[in-house]
Motif scaffolding. Sequence first.
Motif, mmCIF file in Angstrom:
data_model
loop_
_atom_site.group_PDB
_atom_site.id
_atom_site.type_symbol
_atom_site.label_atom_id
_atom_site.label_comp_id
_atom_site.label_asym_id
_atom_site.label_seq_id
_atom_site.Cartn_x
_atom_site.Cartn_y
_atom_site.Cartn_z
ATOM 1 N N GLY A 58 -13.883 12.126 38.910
ATOM 2 C CA GLY A 58 -14.575 12.523 37.697
ATOM 3 C C GLY A 58 -13.717 12.350 36.459
ATOM 4 O O GLY A 58 -13.989 12.931 35.411
ATOM 5 N N THR A 59 -12.668 11.533 36.566
ATOM 6 C CA THR A 59 -11.741 11.305 35.467
ATOM 7 C C THR A 59 -11.641 9.808 35.199
ATOM 8 O O THR A 59 -11.600 9.019 36.144
ATOM 9 N N GLY A 76 -2.171 16.611 44.106
ATOM 10 C CA GLY A 76 -2.891 17.829 43.759
ATOM 11 C C GLY A 76 -4.139 17.613 42.926
ATOM 12 O O GLY A 76 -4.778 18.586 42.517
ATOM 13 N N ARG A 77 -4.495 16.382 42.655
ATOM 14 C CA ARG A 77 -5.678 16.096 41.831
ATOM 15 C C ARG A 77 -6.947 16.400 42.610
ATOM 16 O O ARG A 77 -7.137 15.901 43.715
ATOM 17 N N MET A 81 -13.859 14.741 47.624
ATOM 18 C CA MET A 81 -13.527 15.065 49.010
ATOM 19 C C MET A 81 -12.932 16.466 49.120
ATOM 20 O O MET A 81 -13.293 17.227 50.012
ATOM 21 N N SER A 82 -12.029 16.817 48.201
ATOM 22 C CA SER A 82 -11.432 18.157 48.274
ATOM 23 C C SER A 82 -12.476 19.231 47.968
ATOM 24 O O SER A 82 -12.445 20.319 48.538
ATOM 25 N N ALA A 83 -13.435 18.936 47.080
ATOM 26 C CA ALA A 83 -14.495 19.912 46.775
ATOM 27 C C ALA A 83 -15.346 20.174 48.011
ATOM 28 O O ALA A 83 -15.659 21.331 48.323
ATOM 29 N N ALA A 104 -3.066 8.257 49.194
ATOM 30 C CA ALA A 104 -2.348 9.445 48.734
ATOM 31 C C ALA A 104 -3.294 10.554 48.283
ATOM 32 O O ALA A 104 -2.869 11.557 47.745
ATOM 33 N N THR A 105 -4.588 10.368 48.512
ATOM 34 C CA THR A 105 -5.561 11.359 48.101
ATOM 35 C C THR A 105 -5.590 12.500 49.102
ATOM 36 O O THR A 105 -5.789 12.273 50.286
ATOM 37 N N GLU A 106 -5.379 13.698 48.619
ATOM 38 C CA GLU A 106 -5.458 14.847 49.511
ATOM 39 C C GLU A 106 -6.910 15.096 49.888
ATOM 40 O O GLU A 106 -7.816 14.791 49.147
#
Length: 136
Positions: A58-59, A76-77, A81-83, A104-106
Amino acid sequence: MLVVLLIADSVRADAPGFGGGTAPTPLLDQLAREGTSYTQCISSAAWTVPSLIALTTGTLPHRLGVSRWRHPFPAGRPTIMSAFSDAGFEVHSCVHNPRFCLTATEARGTVWDSEEPEEVLRALSAPSGSDRFVLI
């Protein structure tokens, strides 16, 4: 609940059957009929990587400095997926190159190869009653 975010680049919107084209796409036609589809979309960049980064975070991609497959994703972004993961969903990412895309996406979840139909079907399969988000 099963939530599928299907991203297809390099496809004209009017080519598949559900978009009004003549290409036979029976499964996509069914997904469009039974699910939610969007008929208007504006890309935030001219090619896949920055567009995918913008879509998942969303950025705007230039704010994150990610424009190539090997650029590090900011630690930490928050992402879509994290939501979903934070909401208790199983998260699965089916990407064309699991070694690089979103590495590298958490909270990218279990990673599958989108060019392997069996792996995509495995990502989409869940026991009844379980919540799952699948990015393809």
